[in-house]
Write a protein that holds these residues in place. Structure first.
Motif, short mmCIF file in Angstrom:
data_model
loop_
_atom_site.label_atom_id
_atom_site.label_comp_id
_atom_site.label_asym_id
_atom_site.label_seq_id
_atom_site.Cartn_x
_atom_site.Cartn_y
_atom_site.Cartn_z
N VAL A 95 0.83 -1.21 0.00
CA VAL A 95 0.00 0.00 0.00
C VAL A 95 0.86 1.26 0.00
CG1 VAL A 95 -1.69 1.33 1.32
CG2 VAL A 95 -1.95 -1.15 1.11
N TYR A 96 1.85 1.31 0.90
CA TYR A 96 2.75 2.47 1.00
C TYR A 96 3.49 2.68 -0.32
CZ TYR A 96 6.54 5.40 2.96
OH TYR A 96 7.45 6.41 3.23
N GLY A 132 0.91 3.31 -3.50
CA GLY A 132 0.22 4.58 -3.35
C GLY A 132 1.14 5.78 -3.51
#
Length: 408
Positions: free
Chosen positions: A364-365, A368
């Motif tokens: 996700v980090y 994104g």
């Protein structure tokens, strides 16, 4: 004072031994760091061979720039951010680097150097995914932000920094390679595919210009990886033969897995070697040699499979960094929670739940922020991509005015 008197004083002996130990650790960090620095050469060769000859110089420039930019941004921001969010620590460091006042043989600077080579690696991974169509100035800005902010902040959140998010990652399956691979994924989505890569939504093969160069690069990376993993003990007294063995066997497993899964494809096999090394970083200190072999095998097998899935999704990952670094890093980190268990021959002390949480955070980090960074930088540079005319011409001429292979 006479020599006999010097050695007769226990305090002098203890001081001398302490200085010797510190000097040994400084030398250890420098030598291991130099091995990791050699991986920049490996990346340049691995990526350079996988692009067309009209884009080779551009790849070389990006690899050089990652190191040059990384050294400066890690000095002023990244190195401190990786261990502290306190403003006073930044001001203290900025004041210190204008002096020569470093105690204990400068071990603090040796540690800074070792951290730098890891930061440059994380940034360079992105280079391979966005090759052949990104503006050079756009890439430079992305590299600055990655080495100064995105990578060190991720380090700070995990076990190498504050320990806020606890998981096992001895040498960076998640922190370096998983992050780099998924930053690349986000940037690839923001950038779009190369001209001609997809026709009627079907992927078209665009072969690299020099496969032997890529194979050489994979082997250079493998040599440097011993600095990456063994050096992660951070001290000569904590060096481990187990780490050396698991690194070697995961490398072998990765190459064998990719060789079998790709049906003897040379480039996939070379990338499988790297994927096996990526996967073992997390658990290289806590899994058995057989566990490492299995982890590497799984990482190698998934390389051609994930690469084809990525293509079917309409994404253009030129050098396969998503499967080689992204998913290989995630799988390696998760499997550390499995093969690190005592019941399976591991050293224990690893939580599978924590490894799964770290895997999700990395995806996700990375994805994104990679996408967001790409869009943000594109806004500053009038778009991420070169023009269609420049892309067809090749970035060597369009961006650097110099072909890698000039015609006589």
């Amino acid at each position: 004072m006479a020599t006999a008197d010097l050695f007769a004083d226990p305090t002098n002996i203890v001081t001398g031994l302490s200085t010797l130990a510190t000097s040994g650790d400084v030398m250890f960090l420098v030598l291991m760091g130099v091995l990791v620095f050699a991986m920049q050469l490996g990346f340049a060769l691995l990526e350079g061979g996988q692009v067309r000859k009209k884009n080779v110089n551009n790849v070389m420039m990006k690899n050089m720039a990652d190191w040059l930019i990384g050294a400066v941004s890690w000095l002023f921001i990244g190195g401190v951010l990786s261990v502290s969010l306190i403003p006073a620590d930044f001001f203290s460091w900025w004041g210190q680097i204008f002096t020569t006042n470093f105690a204990d043989n400068g071990i603090e600077l040796a540690s800074w150097f070792f951290g730098l080579v890891f930061a440059a690696t994380a940034a360079t991974i992105v280079s391979g995914g966005v090759a052949e169509r990104i503006k050079f100035k756009s890439y430079l800005l992305m590299s600055i932000v990655i080495t100064a902010i995105l990578y060190p902040l991720f380090v700070y959140l995990g076990p190498w920094g504050s320990g806020m998010i606890p998981f096992n990652d001895y040498a960076g399956s998640f922190i370096v390679h998983g992050l780099g691979g998924f930053l690349a994924l986000g940037a690839i989505v923001a950038l779009g595919p190369r001209i001609g890569k997809f026709v009627n939504k079907k992927p078209i093969s665009i072969p690299g210009h020099n496969i032997p160069m890529s194979v050489f690069g994979a082997f250079v990376l493998a040599i440097g990886w011993y600095g990456f993993n063994v050096g992660s003990s951070l001290a000569l007294g904590d060096i481990s033969g187990l780490v050396c063995a698991t690194t070697t066997l995961a490398m072998a497993g990765g190459g064998i897995g990719a060789l079998l899964a790709s049906k003897d494809d040379v480039l996939f096999t070379a990338n499988g070697i790297v994927a096996g090394l990526v996967a073992i970083c997390s658990g290289t200190d806590v899994v058995s040699p057989i566990g490492a072999l299995i982890i590497g095998l799984v990482a190698g097998i998934q390389v051609p499979i994930v690469y084809k899935i990525v293509e079917k999704m309409g994404l253009d990952d030129v050098c396969g960094v998503i499967p080689v670094h992204g998913t290989a890093g995630i799988l390696g980190g998760i499997l550390t929670g499995v093969f690190g268990m005592v019941a399976l021959g591991g050293a224990g002390g690893v939580s599978l739940v924590n490894q799964l949480i770290a895997a999700g955070l990395t995806v996700v980090y990375g994805t994104g922020l990679g996408f967001g960074l790409g869009k943000l930088v594109g806004g500053f540079t009038g778009g991420l991509r070169v023009t269609e005319e420049e892309e067809k011409m090749g970035l060597d001429l369009a961006e650097h005015k110099l072909p890698a292979y000039p015609d006589e």
